[in-house]
Design a protein around this motif. Structure first.
Motif, mmCIF file in Angstrom:
data_model
loop_
_atom_site.group_PDB
_atom_site.id
_atom_site.type_symbol
_atom_site.label_atom_id
_atom_site.label_comp_id
_atom_site.label_asym_id
_atom_site.label_seq_id
_atom_site.Cartn_x
_atom_site.Cartn_y
_atom_site.Cartn_z
ATOM 1 N N GLU A 54 0.720 -1.151 -0.001
ATOM 2 C CA GLU A 54 -0.243 -0.028 -0.270
ATOM 3 C C GLU A 54 1.300 1.097 0.117
ATOM 4 O O GLU A 54 0.383 2.052 -0.768
ATOM 5 C CB GLU A 54 -0.752 -0.552 1.368
ATOM 6 C CG GLU A 54 -1.839 -0.660 0.896
ATOM 7 C CD GLU A 54 -3.377 -0.782 1.710
ATOM 8 O OE1 GLU A 54 -2.579 0.729 2.659
ATOM 9 O OE2 GLU A 54 -4.112 -2.005 2.139
ATOM 10 N N ALA A 105 -8.248 2.805 2.248
ATOM 11 C CA ALA A 105 -8.964 2.405 3.432
ATOM 12 C C ALA A 105 -10.188 2.392 3.404
ATOM 13 O O ALA A 105 -10.855 1.197 4.498
ATOM 14 C CB ALA A 105 -8.982 3.989 4.600
ATOM 15 N N ARG A 106 -10.818 1.841 2.732
ATOM 16 C CA ARG A 106 -12.242 1.595 1.811
ATOM 17 C C ARG A 106 -12.526 0.753 2.427
ATOM 18 O O ARG A 106 -12.016 -0.903 2.692
ATOM 19 C CB ARG A 106 -13.380 2.523 0.982
ATOM 20 C CG ARG A 106 -13.065 3.293 1.534
ATOM 21 C CD ARG A 106 -14.166 3.902 -0.076
ATOM 22 N NE ARG A 106 -14.971 3.036 -0.284
ATOM 23 C CZ ARG A 106 -15.494 2.911 -2.071
ATOM 24 N NH1 ARG A 106 -14.630 4.086 -3.067
ATOM 25 N NH2 ARG A 106 -16.350 2.155 -2.042
ATOM 26 N N GLN A 158 -9.407 3.507 -10.601
ATOM 27 C CA GLN A 158 -10.019 4.974 -9.471
ATOM 28 C C GLN A 158 -8.389 6.394 -9.258
ATOM 29 O O GLN A 158 -8.135 7.540 -10.034
ATOM 30 C CB GLN A 158 -10.372 4.900 -8.121
ATOM 31 C CG GLN A 158 -11.777 4.402 -8.771
ATOM 32 C CD GLN A 158 -12.539 3.178 -7.169
ATOM 33 O OE1 GLN A 158 -11.930 3.548 -6.814
ATOM 34 N NE2 GLN A 158 -14.034 3.324 -7.873
ATOM 35 N N LEU A 188 -10.013 -1.018 -7.892
ATOM 36 C CA LEU A 188 -8.911 0.510 -7.711
ATOM 37 C C LEU A 188 -8.500 1.245 -8.976
ATOM 38 O O LEU A 188 -7.924 2.046 -8.752
ATOM 39 C CB LEU A 188 -8.436 0.651 -6.159
ATOM 40 C CG LEU A 188 -9.225 0.381 -5.387
ATOM 41 C CD1 LEU A 188 -8.394 -0.583 -4.132
ATOM 42 C CD2 LEU A 188 -9.663 1.551 -4.759
ATOM 43 N N ARG A 239 -5.394 7.872 -0.440
ATOM 44 C CA ARG A 239 -5.333 6.906 1.363
ATOM 45 C C ARG A 239 -6.236 6.240 1.304
ATOM 46 O O ARG A 239 -7.069 5.882 2.251
ATOM 47 C CB ARG A 239 -4.957 8.002 2.003
ATOM 48 C CG ARG A 239 -4.390 7.165 3.344
ATOM 49 C CD ARG A 239 -4.041 8.558 4.460
ATOM 50 N NE ARG A 239 -2.642 8.287 3.592
ATOM 51 C CZ ARG A 239 -1.715 7.361 4.335
ATOM 52 N NH1 ARG A 239 -2.244 6.566 4.678
ATOM 53 N NH2 ARG A 239 -0.673 7.941 4.086
ATOM 54 N N LEU A 240 -7.679 7.062 1.337
ATOM 55 C CA LEU A 240 -9.372 7.220 1.763
ATOM 56 C C LEU A 240 -9.868 6.506 0.351
ATOM 57 O O LEU A 240 -10.922 5.307 1.381
ATOM 58 C CB LEU A 240 -9.824 8.505 1.477
ATOM 59 C CG LEU A 240 -9.957 9.776 1.917
ATOM 60 C CD1 LEU A 240 -10.620 11.226 1.656
ATOM 61 C CD2 LEU A 240 -10.653 9.319 3.986
ATOM 62 N N LEU A 241 -9.562 6.142 -0.633
ATOM 63 C CA LEU A 241 -10.033 4.318 -1.674
ATOM 64 C C LEU A 241 -9.020 3.179 -0.820
ATOM 65 O O LEU A 241 -9.943 2.205 -0.369
ATOM 66 C CB LEU A 241 -9.822 4.832 -2.524
ATOM 67 C CG LEU A 241 -10.062 5.582 -3.926
ATOM 68 C CD1 LEU A 241 -9.628 6.323 -5.071
ATOM 69 C CD2 LEU A 241 -11.588 5.425 -3.651
#
Length: 182
Positions: free
Chosen positions: A79, A181-182, A148, A145, A177-179
């Motif tokens: 990551e 963390a989903r 995106q 992902l 980072r938000l993606l």
């Protein structure tokens, strides 16, 4: 001067001039003056300016993707390697002379009229997306992902080229980072 040396000198000059001033504003005589390669030799190496543009984009692609991969590979964890793409973009955006993405710029100038240029741009973007797909797979994340993250990176490139600052990379990294963390 042998052909390999002349070719490199011409490509060095083309890269500097095309990226700094735009492709359409730079003539073969400008390349001659900056490279020291005669017009006759230039046209032997690149019978049309479009072929010089194609070679410039192809060579820049190899360098650009190599620099990115080298930077990302130094990170620990899958990551973190994905987020490192955006860290590298921030460094690139901050370089002296940054004028945006050479492929987006080239496509904007010539994509509608040059199939060769459009093909180089598409190949570069496809390779970058495939690189991201590999990082996503290495992290064990859903393949969706990839698109995106690709759009975040591409949007940051376009925006940084216009705004001439590094903030788009930081904003894209925060969104990535938000993606993740989903």
């Amino acid at each position: 001067m042998d052909s390999a040396v002349a070719r490199e000198q011409a490509l060095d000059a083309a890269e500097e001039l095309f990226y700094a001033r735009g492709i359409q504003t730079v003539g073969m005589d400008d390349i001659r003056g900056a490279s020291g390669v005669s017009l006759k030799r230039l046209y032997q190496l690149f019978p049309a300016k479009e072929q010089l543009v194609e070679a410039y984009l192809e060579r820049r692609d190899v360098r650009w993707r190599g620099r990115l991969a080298e930077f990302v590979a130094r990170r620990e964890g899958a990551e973190e390697r994905l987020l490192a793409v955006f860290d590298w973009l921030e460094l690139w955006f901050g370089e002296d002379g940054f004028r945006g993405c050479a492929w987006i710029n080239s496509y904007g100038e010539l994509g509608a009229s040059s199939a060769r240029v459009a093909a180089q741009v598409r190949a570069h973007k496809r390779a970058f997306r495939e690189y991201l797909a590999g990082l996503v797979a290495d992290a064990g994340l859903p393949g969706a992902l990839t698109g995106q993250l690709f759009l975040l990176a591409e949007g940051a490139m376009a925006t940084a080229g216009i705004t001439q600052n590094t903030e788009p990379a930081r904003e894209a990294r925060a969104a990535a980072r938000l993606l993740l963390a989903r």
